[in-house]
Motif scaffolding. Structure first.
Motif, mmCIF file in Angstrom:
data_model
loop_
_atom_site.group_PDB
_atom_site.id
_atom_site.type_symbol
_atom_site.label_atom_id
_atom_site.label_comp_id
_atom_site.label_asym_id
_atom_site.label_seq_id
_atom_site.Cartn_x
_atom_site.Cartn_y
_atom_site.Cartn_z
ATOM 1 N N GLU B 20 -8.221 4.568 3.981
ATOM 2 C CA GLU B 20 -6.863 4.040 3.802
ATOM 3 C C GLU B 20 -5.874 5.183 3.550
ATOM 4 N N LEU B 24 -2.659 5.739 5.944
ATOM 5 C CA LEU B 24 -1.288 5.781 5.442
ATOM 6 C C LEU B 24 -0.630 7.131 5.722
ATOM 7 N N GLU B 131 -3.765 9.772 -10.835
ATOM 8 C CA GLU B 131 -3.260 8.414 -11.119
ATOM 9 C C GLU B 131 -4.243 7.349 -10.660
ATOM 10 N N ALA B 137 -3.375 1.130 -8.429
ATOM 11 C CA ALA B 137 -2.006 1.521 -8.108
ATOM 12 C C ALA B 137 -1.065 1.410 -9.300
ATOM 13 N N ILE B 138 -1.545 0.874 -10.402
ATOM 14 C CA ILE B 138 -0.632 0.695 -11.535
ATOM 15 C C ILE B 138 -0.266 2.061 -12.098
ATOM 16 N N PRO B 139 1.014 2.409 -12.101
ATOM 17 C CA PRO B 139 1.381 3.703 -12.674
ATOM 18 C C PRO B 139 1.103 3.694 -14.172
ATOM 19 N N SER B 308 -6.328 -0.244 -0.643
ATOM 20 C CA SER B 308 -4.901 0.017 -0.467
ATOM 21 C C SER B 308 -4.215 0.427 -1.763
ATOM 22 N N PRO B 309 -4.368 -0.346 -2.850
ATOM 23 C CA PRO B 309 -3.705 0.062 -4.098
ATOM 24 C C PRO B 309 -4.138 1.458 -4.551
ATOM 25 N N SER B 312 -2.495 4.013 -2.459
ATOM 26 C CA SER B 312 -1.082 4.164 -2.816
ATOM 27 C C SER B 312 -0.929 5.153 -3.964
ATOM 28 N N LEU B 315 -1.574 8.686 -2.713
ATOM 29 C CA LEU B 315 -0.472 9.248 -1.930
ATOM 30 C C LEU B 315 0.729 9.599 -2.809
ATOM 31 N N GLY B 316 0.975 8.802 -3.858
ATOM 32 C CA GLY B 316 2.047 9.157 -4.783
ATOM 33 C C GLY B 316 1.780 10.521 -5.405
ATOM 34 N N VAL B 319 2.286 13.355 -2.791
ATOM 35 C CA VAL B 319 3.691 13.750 -2.642
ATOM 36 C C VAL B 319 4.086 14.699 -3.777
#
Lengths: 430, 430
Positions: B20, B24, B131, B137-139, B308-309, B312, B315-316, B319
């Protein structure tokens, strides 16, 4: 790796938030130094009333000349907690010109003219952080700007104003009307003497503009946000909502259009199902749902205002910009590369809950249904109740463009058999 | 200000999360480039089974030689989604040695030996972001490390394992026993064929160790975390909880002691009031409460797992580390300056809910109450129910050290009039 020369902080404003920022900078000095890698020192505090005794702040730091303070070349970070457009905007841009980074809690200014601030920050290679501008201590700006930087946010839906949530929560729990609930909010200090900014949705609209801009990497200004307050929400609306298994909340909603080519931002009261997590956000709490393509649905919840929570957010930003200063780097700046147009409310696709007072005679429902059909609005449910020649119709629609829905309502008002439109409310969160 | 030379990313692992991430990176390539300031390029993917067809990944990028991949000097960022202690640890430290920053989703490794990784990152001036290791995916890591960097976190209390929450939610809603609910979780893919890591609390304990370390700026290892799973939670426990207006959740709890001189981290099932926001966290969702001195109570909610989560979150982080690389800076590293000792479970102050089967004769309650008093444990409520010479006593205590509570239970077991201790469960969230 601790540096001994302290980073110098200028504080603009020393009210509820500012004084708490100053207090925490003192009591947490060791922790802040350890987390930043250098001590931080309060180098000046700009206030309007210098005579006022401020516990814990050395009198020689206090000044009424904010412009001179932000023009000092030895200031590393300016913390702006004055609020309002001017002189805040000029002070912030002056701070950037003199080499400082800025931490601001100023939602009004960011929503009105964030572009000027971002441009000044970028031009001078400085940071502009503003976690405290939206939803107090709840981390929202950083998760949107950074945690979800690798994802695609499609929707932000939240309760971002504590005063109106307190009022609506009170109405829901006690059956009180709007005025009565507002009086209680005022008596308890949850509403200001002039509650306009809160109850008319201006405060929430500013936050919606900021959130939409960050979520969709585009520029959204206050004027772009459709805004309706809660002053016309009645006890009858709340009762209708209950009958539908819903409650009424003032929601800020930022959405990417289904085709991805535009965005919308709006603030208005809406019915949401009691099963939705936002329905159980009580009193003056805030909560924001974020829906992202890969992450799914996230929710952030906490106290949305107050001196301490807001100061916590300011200090979190202060640590970040101080660290950036030491590293001679900057954090993420404005990200408006998508340049998506902001559509009008008429383009928003939503549902309506409409209560009509109608004549109690055969054929009324058929007439009403025809008007919906003519406007291309499909009806989900109708409830009809008759008494003494008067009757009421409660219609809940399927999803349709807001323009079609308001066109429908306009046409309904013109029907002889419709005596009045008792209430119209959007239905969200499904 | 876009740089054209792409940043090169090496991906270790191409399972549910890794594939995934790769997908993405391709579909969001333009967005990622705009947000980072330079394009990112997948430069290699280390897998165990190279023959497997991987849609969207050029076959020439695939290798089984992960060690060679992380040793390439042109790699900017290594994304590690293999999991487990080795070879992940060696690969990550090798990556740092060769100049790459690392994004990892490896909770087991971070909980077991985060110190080695942090030290390697710092030594080489590189980033370690993770993270995705806690709550999908929860920050959570970024808010704790950055948003709350100016505050003092006193408590982290959360549901951090989706499998066990699914099982307990099912038990609560249907009255099912543990085994039945586990079978359903397995059938629906919420539990693995060997569910030990989840149901015995190992997964949650690793996350508790990571969260406690970051929240309290100290080192907490997996061995420091008191751990009890949910395998002994019965339908009767759930029914008792309901009678008290509670439900049962597997909680990860990290606390600073009242005197501030030590911390604790623990994972165990506990009763929490239905009015607590964590009580309404359904199915496989995760939610974490953070209590900070100035910010107050914050809650973060969302999907705690899934390809997916988790991608995510990866990927955060990607970046962020890419931006840092371009700025030749690093984000916040390990912050363990407080060096607080981790206390044992016995020092934790909590409440107990105890069900006893006792003889139905006069004086039993007095005997039982005496045992509590002798151990310094104060009783909040007692409920007594008798039938056919048998009786049950349900005791809920006030807050007391866990050691005193378990000493009480031990002594109760020795009473002639106590036929058995039917259940013991801690009560939290009040």
């Amino acid at each position: 790796m601790m540096r001994t020369r302290p980073l110098k902080v200028a504080l603009l404003g020393c009210g509820v938030v500012g004084s708490e920022v100053a207090r925490l900078m003192t009591t947490h000095a060791d922790d802040l130094a350890a987390r930043i890698g250098a001590p931080v020192e309060l180098a000046g505090v700009a206030v309007r009333r210098p005579q006022k005794v401020r516990e814990g702040i050395a009198p020689e730091l206090v000044t009424t000349d904010a412009a001179a303070l932000v023009s000092r070349d030895d200031i590393d970070v300016v913390v702006e907690v004055i609020g309002g457009i001017e002189p805040a905007r000029t002070l912030i841009t002056t701070a950037f010109e003199h080499g400082a980074s800025v931490v601001s809690a100023n939602k009004a200014l960011l929503a009105e003219d964030g572009a000027t601030l971002y441009e000044a920050a970028e031009k001078h290679g400085r940071d502009l952080y503003f976690e405290a501008a939206v939803a107090g201590a709840i981390p929202l700006i950083r998760p949107l700007r950074e945690s979800l930087a690798g994802d695609k946010v499609n929707r932000v839906l939240g309760i971002v104003n504590g005063t109106t949530n307190f009022i609506l929560d009170k109405m829901e729990r006690t059956g009180a009307g709007y005025s009565e609930a507002l009086d209680e909010a005022t008596a308890l200090g949850y509403a200001e003497a002039d509650p306009t900014a809160d109850v008319e949705g201006f405060d929430a609209a500013a936050k919606a503009a900021i959130l939409a801009g960050i979520a969709f990497h585009t520029r959204v200004r206050l004027d772009d946000v459709h805004r309706e307050g809660i002053t016309e929400v009645t006890a009858a609306d709340m009762a209708s909502a209950k009958r539908m298994g819903c409650t009424v909340k003032l929601l800020a909603i930022c959405e990417r259009a289904a085709d991805g080519r535009s965005v919308t931002a709006r603030v208005h009261p809406a019915m949401i199902p009691l099963s939705h997590p936002l329905a159980s956000v009580r009193e003056a709490y805030n909560a924001v749902f974020v829906e992202a393509e890969a992450a799914g649905r996230l929710m952030f919840y906490g106290p949305g205002a107050g001196g301490s929570p807001t100061a916590s957010a300011v200090l979190g930003d202060l640590v970040a910009v101080c660290r950036n200063k030491l590293a001679q780097a900057t954090g993420p700046g404005e990200s408006a590369y998508t340049q998506l147009p902001v559509s009008h409310m008429g383009d928003v696709v939503t549902r309506y809950h409409i209560s009509l007072d109608v004549a109690d005679k055969p054929g009324v429902l058929a007439q009403v249904a025809t008007v919906f059909a003519e406007h291309g609005v499909s009806i989900d449910t109708v409830r009809q109740k008759g008494k003494d020649g008067e009757a009421s119709l409660v219609v809940v629609t399927h999803r349709a463009p807001d323009a079609a829905l308001s066109g429908t309502v306009e046409a309904l008002r013109k029907l002889d058999t419709v005596r009045g439109v008792a209430s119209i409310m959007r239905v969200e969160g499904e």
